[in-house]
Design a protein around this motif. Structure first.
Motif, mmCIF file in Angstrom:
data_model
loop_
_atom_site.group_PDB
_atom_site.id
_atom_site.type_symbol
_atom_site.label_atom_id
_atom_site.label_comp_id
_atom_site.label_asym_id
_atom_site.label_seq_id
_atom_site.Cartn_x
_atom_site.Cartn_y
_atom_site.Cartn_z
ATOM 1 N N ALA A 1 33.631 21.995 65.693
ATOM 2 C CA ALA A 1 32.813 21.192 64.782
ATOM 3 C C ALA A 1 32.602 19.782 65.321
ATOM 4 O O ALA A 1 31.605 19.128 64.996
ATOM 5 N N ALA A 2 33.531 19.302 66.136
ATOM 6 C CA ALA A 2 33.478 17.904 66.590
ATOM 7 C C ALA A 2 32.787 17.729 67.941
ATOM 8 O O ALA A 2 32.693 16.610 68.456
ATOM 9 N N ARG A 3 32.279 18.801 68.504
ATOM 10 C CA ARG A 3 31.721 18.731 69.858
ATOM 11 C C ARG A 3 30.600 17.703 70.035
ATOM 12 O O ARG A 3 30.419 17.157 71.109
ATOM 13 N N ASP A 4 29.846 17.437 68.945
ATOM 14 C CA ASP A 4 28.725 16.498 69.114
ATOM 15 C C ASP A 4 29.044 15.082 68.629
ATOM 16 O O ASP A 4 28.143 14.274 68.434
ATOM 17 N N LEU A 5 30.320 14.771 68.452
ATOM 18 C CA LEU A 5 30.681 13.384 68.118
ATOM 19 C C LEU A 5 30.292 12.479 69.289
ATOM 20 O O LEU A 5 30.340 12.909 70.453
ATOM 21 N N ALA A 6 29.940 11.224 68.960
ATOM 22 C CA ALA A 6 29.509 10.295 70.008
ATOM 23 C C ALA A 6 30.608 10.080 71.037
ATOM 24 O O ALA A 6 31.790 10.056 70.693
ATOM 25 N N ALA B 1 48.924 20.821 69.798
ATOM 26 C CA ALA B 1 48.400 21.137 68.460
ATOM 27 C C ALA B 1 46.894 20.888 68.419
ATOM 28 O O ALA B 1 46.129 21.712 67.918
ATOM 29 N N LEU B 2 46.452 19.747 68.981
ATOM 30 C CA LEU B 2 45.019 19.443 69.003
ATOM 31 C C LEU B 2 44.263 20.524 69.788
ATOM 32 O O LEU B 2 43.208 21.000 69.350
ATOM 33 N N SER B 3 44.829 20.919 70.917
ATOM 34 C CA SER B 3 44.130 21.912 71.745
ATOM 35 C C SER B 3 43.929 23.214 70.966
ATOM 36 O O SER B 3 42.949 23.920 71.159
ATOM 37 N N SER B 4 44.859 23.505 70.077
ATOM 38 C CA SER B 4 44.793 24.766 69.331
ATOM 39 C C SER B 4 43.998 24.671 68.036
ATOM 40 O O SER B 4 43.858 25.663 67.326
ATOM 41 N N SER B 5 43.485 23.467 67.725
ATOM 42 C CA SER B 5 42.672 23.320 66.502
ATOM 43 C C SER B 5 41.237 23.705 66.834
ATOM 44 O O SER B 5 40.338 22.858 66.884
#
Ligand code: NDP
Length: 476
Positions: A298-303, A288-292
């Motif tokens: 949007a979260a690619r630049d989280l630390a 499910a996470l992989s498909s979100s």
């Protein structure tokens, strides 16, 4: 001359099962909603055995010897219901309707009850092995009346896979039991694939190994304790090059995993039964996470908060991953078998876990050398409280425990997600813990909701008037 069995629904699975039956010498009546599939099968493979071509459902039923046996291989859900109804209207008491689709076990329970009222034998059977298995020998998990299995069993056993001369088909139990165990089989398949994926990801990211190098590792693993169909095909998938770009095909495939629902069903059932099937649940959630996609973008630049670099000894870490994979796999199977035992108790199915492990040794997607160990474990102790407690697995997991911890710790400090490795290790630690923080949970529940708790030193249920200075405990 009449057919010993008929198959209705001639897409990939149905047509391959029909061919498998015909190749074993059975006369097979063929039916499909649209005649094109029937004719395509006859045109391409009609010489493989004796088939009877039928157009209408009435002709199909008339082509079967008594008691009639009709195998339904249509889309699961409403389509299966409507085909069952159509068949039932044309059949007579004592006839056997077999649903070989991936039906939800509760649907099978309902259908079996309805058919038995009409004097018909309804068998819901899990069939695993995909297209190839259907043709050359699947693992078959039939559930339904024992009386129906008497006449149907030999036929199904003959077309199933065989390991050491033993068919990968046995009567699982009444009504929904066959589809239930097939569902959990698929759930275990999800967990197995997730664990393999995490092992691959660690070699890729922590050890920066090339896809070809990783393919080699899986090839080697397939000649050891991890020998299994999924490990074998992992090596093949990783070695495949894209015809267009020449890159490893894996790098061209979008990293969003699909699902058809059997994993989700397994987890829902686990929740209802109160069985912590965490390995399968993590695998379903990981897909499910992989498909979100939007959230991931949007979260690619989280630390990342990375604390450590790569392990320095590559061979040692590859060996650690091997051990982590094996131990986590034992946990996933242990949990899956716990769920099967709980389902069996809930519905009074009397499923024999050892017999089930026996028929999963061949034909199905999770077939593995490992299954022999599970067969041994239940043969030595049919009431084994958990597979983790079987002497062989206890030893194997304990021997790999340091490795397992190193893998989870390294993944954590390097910021590489390993939900199934990590949760399996936590499950193991939870299972063996002398005390769990559940005591605090009980205290909190009693504090805010007077839900009561039990004491370690005397029987009964108690409620505390929290915060009062004098004796505050009340026996409830
Ligand atoms: P599909 O699930 O794609 O189903 C297609 C077949 O269903 C066709 O024969 C189609 O007929 C028929 N069908 C669909 N709707 C109806 C309807 N309302 N009335 C009558 N027939 C209908 O085929 P598969 O071969 O992939 O799978 C068959 C079953 O086996 C499914 O339940 C599936 O979940 C299960 N299964 C599949 C596996 C796999 O690897 N694919 C593995 C194990 C189980 P038409 O040609 O007329 O459209």
């Amino acid at each position: 001359n009449l057919a010993q069995i008929g198959v209705t629904g001639l897409a990939v699975m149905g047509s391959n099962l029909a061919r498998n039956l015909a190749r074993h010498g059975y006369t097979v009546a063929l039916h499909n909603r649209s005649i094109a599939k029937t004719d395509a099968l006859l045109e391409n493979h009609g010489d493989e055995g004796t088939f009877i071509r039928t157009e209408s459902m009435a002709d199909f039923v008339a082509a079967l010897e008594r008691p009639r046996r009709a195998l339904i291989m249509v889309k699961a859900g409403d389509a299966t219901d409507s085909v069952i109804e159509e068949l039932a209207d044309l059949m007579e008491p004592g006839d056997v309707i077999i649903d070989g689709g991936n039906s939800l076990y509760t649907d099978t329970i309902r259908r079996e009850a309805a058919m038995s009222k009409r004097g018909l034998n309804f068998v819901g059977t899990g069939i695993s092995g995909g297209e190839e298995g259907a043709l050359n020998g699947p693992s078959i998990m039939p559930g339904g009346p024992a009386e129906a299995y008497e006449s149907l069993g030999p036929l199904l056993e003959s077309i199933s896979a065989h390991v050491d001369g033993t068919p990968c088909c046995t009567h699982i139990g009444p009504n929904g039991s066959g589809h239930f165990v097939k569902m959990v089989h698929n759930g275990i398949e999800y967990a197995d694939m997730q664990l393999i994926g995490e092992a691959y990801d660690l070699m890729r990211k922590a050890l920066t190994m090339s896809t070809d190098e990783i393919a080699d590792v899986f090839r080697q693993w397939n000649s050891g304790d991890l020998e299994s169909y999924l490990v074998e095909i992992t090596a093949e998938v990783l070695a495949q090059k894209d015809a267009e770009t020449g890159k490893p095909l894996i790098d061209v495939i979008v990293d969003e995993a699909g699902q058809k629902g059997t994993g989700r069903w397994t987890v829902k059932s686990a929740l209802d039964l109160g069985i912590p099937t965490t390995g399968i649940a993590e695998a379903v959630f990981a897909r499910a996470l992989s498909s979100s996609r939007d959230q991931r973008t949007a979260a690619r630049d989280l630390a990342s908060g990375k604390l450590a670099g790569a392990p320095t000894d590559r061979d040692r870490f590859v060996a650690d991953i091997n051990a982590a994979l094996y131990a986590s796999k034992v946990v996933a199977y242990a949990q899956g078998f716990d769920q099967i035992r709980a389902g069996s108790a809930e519905y009074d199915w009397n499923v024999d876990p050892g017999a089930l492990a026996t028929i999963w040794r061949g034909g199905c997607i999770i077939r593995a050398k490992f299954l022999n160990r599970i067969v041994d474990a239940y043969r030595d102790d049919p009431d084994l409280p958990s597979l983790l407690l079987a002497p062989y697995f206890r030893e194997a997991v304990s021997a790999g425990l340091d490795s397992w911890r190193r893998v989870v710790a390294t993944a954590s400090t390097m910021g590489i997600p390993v939900p199934a490795f990590a949760s399996s290790l936590s499950y193991y630690d939870g299972l063996r813990a002398e005390r769990l923080p559940a005591a605090l949970t009980q205290g909190l529940r009693d504090f805010f909701g007077a839900h009561t708790y039990k004491r370690v030193d005397k029987p009964g249920s108690f409620h505390t008037l929290w915060g009062e200075q004098t004796r505050t405990e009340v026996e409830v």
